[in-house]
Design a protein around this motif. Sequence first.
Motif, mmCIF file in Angstrom:
data_model
loop_
_atom_site.group_PDB
_atom_site.id
_atom_site.type_symbol
_atom_site.label_atom_id
_atom_site.label_comp_id
_atom_site.label_asym_id
_atom_site.label_seq_id
_atom_site.Cartn_x
_atom_site.Cartn_y
_atom_site.Cartn_z
ATOM 1 N N ALA A 140 36.793 36.467 36.630
ATOM 2 C CA ALA A 140 35.859 35.498 36.069
ATOM 3 C C ALA A 140 34.502 35.513 36.769
ATOM 4 N N GLY A 141 34.390 36.259 37.870
ATOM 5 C CA GLY A 141 33.139 36.291 38.613
ATOM 6 C C GLY A 141 32.951 35.107 39.532
ATOM 7 N N GLU A 142 34.030 34.360 39.777
ATOM 8 C CA GLU A 142 33.938 33.172 40.618
ATOM 9 C C GLU A 142 34.093 33.508 42.102
ATOM 10 N N THR A 143 34.621 34.690 42.401
ATOM 11 C CA THR A 143 34.697 35.163 43.770
ATOM 12 C C THR A 143 34.656 36.688 43.741
ATOM 13 N N THR A 144 34.736 37.317 44.911
ATOM 14 C CA THR A 144 34.637 38.773 45.001
ATOM 15 C C THR A 144 35.914 39.351 45.610
ATOM 16 N N ILE A 145 36.022 40.667 45.564
ATOM 17 C CA ILE A 145 37.160 41.331 46.200
ATOM 18 C C ILE A 145 37.188 41.008 47.686
ATOM 19 N N ASP A 146 36.031 41.099 48.343
ATOM 20 C CA ASP A 146 35.970 40.786 49.774
ATOM 21 C C ASP A 146 36.413 39.356 50.041
ATOM 22 N N GLY A 147 36.154 38.477 49.079
ATOM 23 C CA GLY A 147 36.489 37.073 49.271
ATOM 24 C C GLY A 147 37.969 36.766 49.216
ATOM 25 N N ILE A 148 38.774 37.704 48.693
ATOM 26 C CA ILE A 148 40.212 37.435 48.603
ATOM 27 C C ILE A 148 41.019 38.253 49.618
ATOM 28 N N ILE A 149 40.333 39.124 50.390
ATOM 29 C CA ILE A 149 41.022 39.877 51.439
ATOM 30 C C ILE A 149 41.390 38.923 52.569
ATOM 31 N N GLN A 150 42.658 38.859 52.907
ATOM 32 C CA GLN A 150 43.125 37.945 53.946
ATOM 33 C C GLN A 150 43.321 38.627 55.291
ATOM 34 N N ASP A 207 43.441 47.258 38.960
ATOM 35 C CA ASP A 207 43.479 46.789 37.574
ATOM 36 C C ASP A 207 42.272 45.917 37.271
ATOM 37 N N THR A 208 41.984 44.981 38.168
ATOM 38 C CA THR A 208 40.887 44.041 37.968
ATOM 39 C C THR A 208 39.549 44.768 37.886
ATOM 40 N N GLU A 209 39.322 45.706 38.780
ATOM 41 C CA GLU A 209 38.071 46.462 38.769
ATOM 42 C C GLU A 209 37.940 47.307 37.509
ATOM 43 N N GLN A 210 39.032 47.893 37.055
ATOM 44 C CA GLN A 210 38.990 48.708 35.836
ATOM 45 C C GLN A 210 38.693 47.854 34.609
ATOM 46 N N ILE A 211 39.289 46.681 34.544
ATOM 47 C CA ILE A 211 39.032 45.776 33.426
ATOM 48 C C ILE A 211 37.566 45.355 33.418
ATOM 49 N N GLN A 212 37.052 44.968 34.577
ATOM 50 C CA GLN A 212 35.647 44.566 34.672
ATOM 51 C C GLN A 212 34.713 45.699 34.269
ATOM 52 N N SER A 213 34.972 46.886 34.798
ATOM 53 C CA SER A 213 34.110 48.042 34.524
ATOM 54 C C SER A 213 34.127 48.405 33.047
ATOM 55 N N ASN A 265 44.857 38.004 48.602
ATOM 56 C CA ASN A 265 45.403 36.914 47.801
ATOM 57 C C ASN A 265 45.424 37.322 46.331
ATOM 58 N N ARG A 266 46.558 37.821 45.872
ATOM 59 C CA ARG A 266 46.692 38.295 44.494
ATOM 60 C C ARG A 266 46.496 37.166 43.484
ATOM 61 N N ILE A 267 46.793 35.943 43.908
ATOM 62 C CA ILE A 267 46.647 34.792 43.012
ATOM 63 C C ILE A 267 45.207 34.629 42.552
ATOM 64 N N MET A 268 44.258 35.089 43.369
ATOM 65 C CA MET A 268 42.843 34.892 43.072
ATOM 66 C C MET A 268 42.236 36.006 42.224
ATOM 67 N N LEU A 269 43.030 36.938 41.729
ATOM 68 C CA LEU A 269 42.478 38.030 40.927
ATOM 69 C C LEU A 269 41.818 37.526 39.646
ATOM 70 N N LEU A 290 50.240 34.111 33.977
ATOM 71 C CA LEU A 290 49.412 35.284 34.221
ATOM 72 C C LEU A 290 48.503 35.591 33.027
ATOM 73 N N GLY A 291 49.053 35.501 31.817
ATOM 74 C CA GLY A 291 48.264 35.774 30.629
ATOM 75 C C GLY A 291 47.128 34.791 30.450
ATOM 76 N N LEU A 292 47.395 33.511 30.683
ATOM 77 C CA LEU A 292 46.356 32.493 30.548
ATOM 78 C C LEU A 292 45.245 32.686 31.574
ATOM 79 N N GLU A 293 45.628 33.035 32.796
ATOM 80 C CA GLU A 293 44.619 33.246 33.832
ATOM 81 C C GLU A 293 43.790 34.496 33.554
ATOM 82 N N ALA A 294 44.425 35.538 33.017
ATOM 83 C CA ALA A 294 43.681 36.739 32.642
ATOM 84 C C ALA A 294 42.730 36.438 31.499
ATOM 85 N N ALA A 295 43.205 35.700 30.503
ATOM 86 C CA ALA A 295 42.357 35.341 29.363
ATOM 87 C C ALA A 295 41.169 34.499 29.803
ATOM 88 N N TYR A 296 41.418 33.555 30.680
ATOM 89 C CA TYR A 296 40.338 32.708 31.188
ATOM 90 C C TYR A 296 39.312 33.535 31.957
#
Length: 446
Positions: A62-72, A152-158, A53-57, A181-187
């Motif tokens: 934000a640390g509200e879920t994990t990579i495993d949590g968005i695998i469908q 991308d998400t993992e690289q940004i976090q790291s 689920n790319r929407i949940m990136l 997309l920008g607002l969600e990334a900023a949040y």
Amino acid sequence: MYRNQNTSVFEKPSLVIIGNGMATGRLLDEILERTPGQYQITVIGKEPYGSYNRIMLSSVLAGETTIDGIIQKTPQWYKDNQIEFISGTNVSHIDSENKKLILQNSQNHESLEEQKIISYDELVLAVGSRSAKIPAKNQNVKGLFNFRDIKDTEQIQSFANQASALKGEDKKALVIGGGLLGLEAAYGLAISGVKVTLIHRNQWLLNRQLDQVSGAMLQNIMAAKNIDFILGHEVAQFTSNTNKEGENVLSGAELTNGETITAEMAVIATGITPNKELAVSANIITERAIVVNDFMQTSNRYISALGECCQHKNSTFGLVDPIWSQCKSLAERLCLGRLSAFKNAPVPTKLKVSGVQLFSAGVVESSDTTQTFVITDQKSSIYRKIITKNDIIVGVVLFGDVSSGMVYFEMMQNKQKILHAMPELLIGHEFMAIEAENKDERSEAA
């Protein structure tokens, strides 16, 4: 030549899907629901994951879920459904005349020489899109990221975590783009402890979905989440320094108004560009994206396309609802031979940011031919705007209280006449329901 080793399905027609994003995941569900054993299905994905689920990136960021949590769909899911899943590789060319694909080397197979070519009877291009480019100079620096996929998400976090640990302070980040997309990334960055400055070239946020009043309300709420804003300007060039390893590392940005901002990282989230290069290599008609008809078929009768990479009647797509409809239309044709035309219906806009309630559909600005009805409560950050034309709703903007959003949207879709009910309707559809009951009671009493 690559073939599925399950000899019991060897004679089935081959359906190959290039791309393994959300569109492919939904298409597979639609196919399995209709005719689960009709095709020998092969899915080719460049990422080493199942469909997710790319929407949940932004929630992962934000640390509200994990990579495993968005695998469908896990690799085991493909096995269980007898679908060959080739991950971590790209298709380099489509030989449409001979109905074959040429793969780049895959790390998931031992005998590469035997698996560079795949034949197909039906081919689906679901290759998605990439981040749109911005004209800023000096983009070849460390610390500059797109925000499109898990990598991308993992690289940004790291990067954010490493810099914070080294400096003992929060990371300063720029987010370029004030759309969804920008607002969600900023949040996502702000919630993870990063100090964010969002740069948007327009005068207010979500300028395509909100008017200036609701855009300002959104900015006030986002500002309370540790996000600063620079609106009406763009990045002219990124600035950089050389670190101890000799790498060119981001140090900030210079804006078109001459202002300079310091930051250790920047995320570009200004929109998407459809991936159409494979279609071009196959001599398929393309414009902004891969052109399809009402049944998701390209100019080649054996090749279909759907999702962010396709173009239907001059429209391209980035929202889930129309793509889901595309999947249904394509599955009907591939599985049952039914020509169920895709219709690009309007979709309301919502934002996945905690504490933000907004709803937008249709036009957002008034014109000489429309009437506008507005209620504003600045203290409570509540805003309701309904735009009508010929006594029919043509646009809705709600902020703070969106409870009536879908009611308004359905009325707009159905072109329902609102007559003289606008004052009550603007307050809320619940009030309209109460008024209707009272009128019935008064009629019975009479």
